[in-house]
Design an enzyme around this catalytic site. Structure first.
Site: not given
Length: 148
Positions: A23, A101
């Site tokens: 991430y 995302h």
């Protein structure tokens, strides 16, 4: 409030510390600051909401409808793969949205490859890291005729 609402689902409050190899190191606050600056240049109101609770996200979608929000940018996190209720809220309110995302969900575990939202979204951005939010905002501004 007309404008754009950015919704973030479960565990996105942990950005910057949660699995940085997947991430990245940007925090949610870092991402929101960049989006706020980009929206300000375009003269577009923008609001942010993050919750780890499905019901709170649904309530915020309902509120977005009442507030006549122009567009939602949503990263539903793991609710992407499980939440019919979130899908139903987006369908019921008909507020257009872009699904975002940070990671490429199609290159991860098989259960992450299905989204309950993608087929009803105006667009989907995945795998481009935090920049995906900025690209979603650019698209939302164009869709609402307020480009940078």
């Amino acid at each position: 409030m007309a404008g754009i609402l950015v919704l973030n689902g479960p565990n996105l409050n942990l950005l910057g510390v949660r699995e940085p190899g997947i991430y990245g190191s940007d925090t949610l606050s870092d991402i929101e600051s960049r989006l706020q600056a980009q929206a300000r240049v375009a003269g577009m109101p923008i609001d942010f909401f993050q919750s780890n609770a499905e019901h709170a996200l649904i309530e915020r979608i309902h509120q977005a409808f009442r507030d006549a929000v122009d567009m939602i940018i949503i990263n539903p996190g793991a609710l992407t793969h499980t939440s019919v209720a979130l899908r139903d809220a987006l369908l019921a309110t008909a507020v257009p949205f872009i699904e975002v995302h940070i990671s490429n969900v199609h290159a991860r575990e098989p259960f992450r490859r299905h989204s309950y939202l993608s087929d009803i979204a105006r667009g989907v951005i995945c795998g481009l890291g935090p920049m995906g939010y900025e690209l979603a905002l650019q698209a939302a501004l164009q869709m609402t005729h307020r480009s940078l």
